[in-house]
Every structure is written in structure tokens, then in C-alpha cells.
Motif scaffolding. Sequence first.
Motif, PDB file in Angstrom:
ATOM      1  N   ARG A 145     -44.520  36.457  36.563  1.00 54.09           N
ATOM      2  CA  ARG A 145     -45.559  36.185  35.530  1.00 54.09           C
ATOM      3  C   ARG A 145     -46.531  37.799  35.441  1.00 54.09           C
ATOM      4  NH1 ARG A 145     -47.605  30.117  37.337  1.00 54.09           N
ATOM      5  NH2 ARG A 145     -46.355  28.947  35.965  1.00 54.09           N
ATOM      6  N   LEU A 189     -53.395  28.918  43.098  1.00 50.66           N
ATOM      7  CA  LEU A 189     -53.670  29.354  41.809  1.00 50.66           C
ATOM      8  C   LEU A 189     -52.469  29.650  40.952  1.00 50.66           C
ATOM      9  CD1 LEU A 189     -56.707  31.927  42.385  1.00 50.66           C
ATOM     10  CD2 LEU A 189     -56.620  29.430  42.224  1.00 50.66           C
ATOM     11  N   CYS A 190     -51.409  30.554  41.380  1.00 52.00           N
ATOM     12  CA  CYS A 190     -50.462  30.525  40.415  1.00 52.00           C
ATOM     13  C   CYS A 190     -49.250  29.258  40.475  1.00 52.00           C
ATOM     14  CB  CYS A 190     -49.874  32.093  40.495  1.00 52.00           C
ATOM     15  SG  CYS A 190     -48.911  32.473  39.305  1.00 52.00           S
ATOM     16  N   PRO A 195     -51.482  26.628  36.141  1.00 45.26           N
ATOM     17  CA  PRO A 195     -52.053  27.787  36.966  1.00 45.26           C
ATOM     18  C   PRO A 195     -53.614  28.029  36.743  1.00 45.26           C
ATOM     19  CG  PRO A 195     -50.422  28.537  35.288  1.00 45.26           C
ATOM     20  CD  PRO A 195     -50.230  27.135  35.206  1.00 45.26           C
ATOM     21  N   CYS A 197     -55.427  30.460  36.042  1.00 45.26           N
ATOM     22  CA  CYS A 197     -55.804  31.897  35.954  1.00 45.26           C
ATOM     23  C   CYS A 197     -57.030  32.652  35.830  1.00 45.26           C
ATOM     24  CB  CYS A 197     -55.204  32.520  34.455  1.00 45.26           C
ATOM     25  SG  CYS A 197     -53.302  32.048  34.588  1.00 45.26           S
ATOM     26  N   CYS A 200     -57.868  33.724  39.196  1.00 38.49           N
ATOM     27  CA  CYS A 200     -57.065  34.489  39.882  1.00 38.49           C
ATOM     28  C   CYS A 200     -57.571  36.062  40.034  1.00 38.49           C
ATOM     29  CB  CYS A 200     -55.889  34.462  39.095  1.00 38.49           C
ATOM     30  SG  CYS A 200     -54.650  35.521  39.707  1.00 38.49           S
ATOM     31  N   LEU A 202     -55.541  38.649  40.148  1.00 33.37           N
ATOM     32  CA  LEU A 202     -54.834  39.585  39.208  1.00 33.37           C
ATOM     33  C   LEU A 202     -54.877  39.336  38.041  1.00 33.37           C
ATOM     34  CD1 LEU A 202     -51.671  38.923  41.593  1.00 33.37           C
ATOM     35  CD2 LEU A 202     -53.560  40.711  42.018  1.00 33.37           C
ATOM     36  N   LEU A 203     -56.020  38.693  37.427  1.00 35.10           N
ATOM     37  CA  LEU A 203     -56.078  38.189  36.032  1.00 35.10           C
ATOM     38  C   LEU A 203     -55.986  39.620  35.147  1.00 35.10           C
ATOM     39  CD1 LEU A 203     -56.678  36.052  33.734  1.00 35.10           C
ATOM     40  CD2 LEU A 203     -59.049  36.492  34.142  1.00 35.10           C
ATOM     41  N   CYS A 206     -52.496  40.957  34.787  1.00 36.40           N
ATOM     42  CA  CYS A 206     -51.486  39.916  34.669  1.00 36.40           C
ATOM     43  C   CYS A 206     -50.857  39.958  33.049  1.00 36.40           C
ATOM     44  CB  CYS A 206     -51.973  38.504  34.989  1.00 36.40           C
ATOM     45  SG  CYS A 206     -50.518  37.378  34.840  1.00 36.40           S
ATOM     46  N   TYR A 209     -50.500  36.418  31.351  1.00 39.07           N
ATOM     47  CA  TYR A 209     -51.633  36.336  30.821  1.00 39.07           C
ATOM     48  C   TYR A 209     -52.216  36.733  29.523  1.00 39.07           C
ATOM     49  CZ  TYR A 209     -56.402  34.397  30.370  1.00 39.07           C
ATOM     50  OH  TYR A 209     -57.402  33.840  30.014  1.00 39.07           O
ATOM     51  N   VAL A 214     -47.953  32.478  30.101  1.00 35.50           N
ATOM     52  CA  VAL A 214     -47.738  31.986  31.417  1.00 35.50           C
ATOM     53  C   VAL A 214     -46.739  30.803  31.380  1.00 35.50           C
ATOM     54  CG1 VAL A 214     -49.198  30.965  33.457  1.00 35.50           C
ATOM     55  CG2 VAL A 214     -50.098  33.036  31.896  1.00 35.50           C
TER      56      VAL A 214
HETATM   57  S1  SF4 Z   1     -53.420  35.362  35.895  1.00 33.98           S
HETATM   58 FE1  SF4 Z   1     -51.264  35.709  36.216  1.00 33.98          FE
HETATM   59  S2  SF4 Z   1     -50.835  36.022  38.445  1.00 33.98           S
HETATM   60 FE2  SF4 Z   1     -52.851  34.806  37.944  1.00 33.98          FE
HETATM   61  S3  SF4 Z   1     -52.572  32.853  38.094  1.00 33.98           S
HETATM   62 FE3  SF4 Z   1     -52.286  33.330  36.266  1.00 33.98          FE
HETATM   63  S4  SF4 Z   1     -50.266  33.645  35.615  1.00 33.98           S
HETATM   64 FE4  SF4 Z   1     -50.631  33.737  37.946  1.00 33.98          FE
END
Ligand code: SF4
Length: 348
Positions: A145, A189-190, A195, A197, A200, A202-203, A206, A209, A214
Amino acid sequence: MTDFSSRLIVWQKQHGRHDLPWQNTTDPYAIWVSEIMLQQTQVTAVIGYYSKFMQRFPTIAALADATQDEVLQHWSGLGYYSRARNLHNAAQTIMDEHGGVFPQDFATIQALPGIGRSTAAAIASFAFNQVQTILDGNVKRVLARHFAVEGWPGTPKIEKELWSLAESLLPKTEMVAYTQGLMDLGATLCSRSRPQCLNCPLLASCQAYRQQRVNQLPTPKPRKATPEKHTIMLILLQGDSVMLEKRPPSGIWGGLWSFPELEQGSDYTDIVQQRFGMSVCPQKALPELSHAFTHFKLHITPQPLQVNGPLAKTGEPGQVWLSIADALGAAIPTPVRKILQTLLIEGT
Ligand code: SF4
């Protein structure tokens, strides 16, 4: 350190999981058992099994000394029983070839039965703080993702691409928090569906996203109809005793105790007479049940048969007569447990 790993480490320290029974230890044995149990099984299902397993087999030596039957008994219900057989074999290998000490060398860990590259890396990171790459199903989902990797991760090409990505992200320090962070993010979270997001770490970077994909990533496995198989399980009953047979050591439910089986359409009264030397009186069949394996679905017709007269061939190797209550305590697969519970409820 990459931005990806530093954000993950900070997040893990604040929001990750810190109190699972196999955390806060560097004992490679405790970590190894948890990693094997967690393959293909959710944390919530593993917790109860893990505590009981570690109580009964607290050390590598205790596990190596146990019989396979007892190890399988403590795995009964968790599924994927080759994991338990490999764990037991590997404990014996460690006793025989490594003086009872869990090896630290990565290639040696990976050479133990049942330990693949990702599991070896998790053990090496958590127990020995080595810089190694994990790539289990959850991590594949996070990477597919975050980096918008196209293609089903089960194909060698995509898997290779994900391994390279995972290697390129490794930090040089804080391996425990990083490895745990990847696992935690994928498990919480993922997650596969819904998920979270917006929470997160890493948003901002990502790709899935940003591209609003997703729900489409990772690319699902190409659909193929699941093969279906049918079997009759013969429940030989005498008084309140039931007969179980030990299955061959490898293959489906290898080494577990189960009911004798017949293909559908067979005349079971004749076959029971030939195979076991018993004359039987069929009872009403119990409701069919189905069990999903990775590669097929098994439909089971449980057929109770009351044995008439003396048991001509009892006590043969690999066969036992047990009370239903005792049978429930044996190393049995889940459908056999369900059938025994039905018998108990119906007061057979
Ligand atoms: S932002 Fe990306 S890595 Fe984070 S939960 Fe959503 S899909 Fe997963």
C-alpha cells in the motif's frame, strides 16, 4: 535512517503493542515459539495457547524431551499442525547439534525446521538485536500500500520486489522497535479491511492513500474456485467409548488423532467388518460440517456406528478407545473436537 523507519519507530514507542506475553524478553526460545504460533493465526487466538504451551514446555530441552503426541495435544485447535511438528523437530536439532543453545547465526537459525526467512529475521531482531528484514503477510500489505506495488504479493516477482523494498528501509539501530512497529502497524491500523489511515504515521507518504487505492492494494490473489472434497468420518462407539486412529505423520492433520475415514458412497458396514473385524449397527448421521483448508474445503459426514459384540481387533497400534471426555483432551483436529462435543451434548 529513512523517514519511513524513523516515523514507524516513534509511533511504535508511543502507540504500538508492548505487553504481549512474548514481548519484553530476549529469550530466543520464547520469541521463536510466539513467532511460529503467530504464523497464520491472530494474536487473540494465540495468547491462551502460548501461555499453556510455555508452562508445559518452558525450555528447549523440555520441548525436545516431550513426545510428539504431547506437543500436538498442546497445539490441538490452533491448526497448521506441521508448525508444531517442525517446532518439536527443531528443538531436538538444537539439543543434538547446538548443545541446547538457540543459535545466533542467521543462516543457522533459518536452517532449522519450520523457520523461514521472515521468521528467522524476527527472532534475530528481537532476541539478538540483529539488523534483519521481516516480510510476513502484514508487512507485505503495508509495503504494497505505502509504495503502491501492483500485483499479487504471492508471485515470486512481486515478492522479490517487496523483499528489496523491505531491505532498503531497514534502520541501523532500534531494530526491536522498528520490527515490532511494522508488525503492529500491519495488525492494527493498516489492517486488511477498514484501515485507519487518518491515525497512521505513514499517511503523508502513503501512495495508496494519495491515489485513493487503499482498498485495491495489495492486489488480491487471482480467483480460482476452491476445490471441494467429501468424506465420511466413522464414529465407532461402544458404550461411552469412541475409537480414534492416529493419522500418518505428515500431510493433513499429520500425527493427530482422528476418526477413520471413508469416501462417500462406500458401504461402511462391510468395510468396517473387513478393516476392523467389527459388526456395527449404523445410527442416525450427525449434521454435516465443513472445514476450510488453504487449498480445499472438506465436507464431513459424521456417521456414528454402534459396535455389536466383542471388539475383534482393538488395541492395534495407532488405534485407541477413549471415553468421549478423554478423547476431547487428546491431540485432535477442530472438526473431530466439534463432533465429540456434539456426541457429548446428545449423550451418546
Ligand atoms: S496510510 Fe497507508 S500505510 Fe497507513 S494505514 Fe493507510 S494504507 Fe496503510
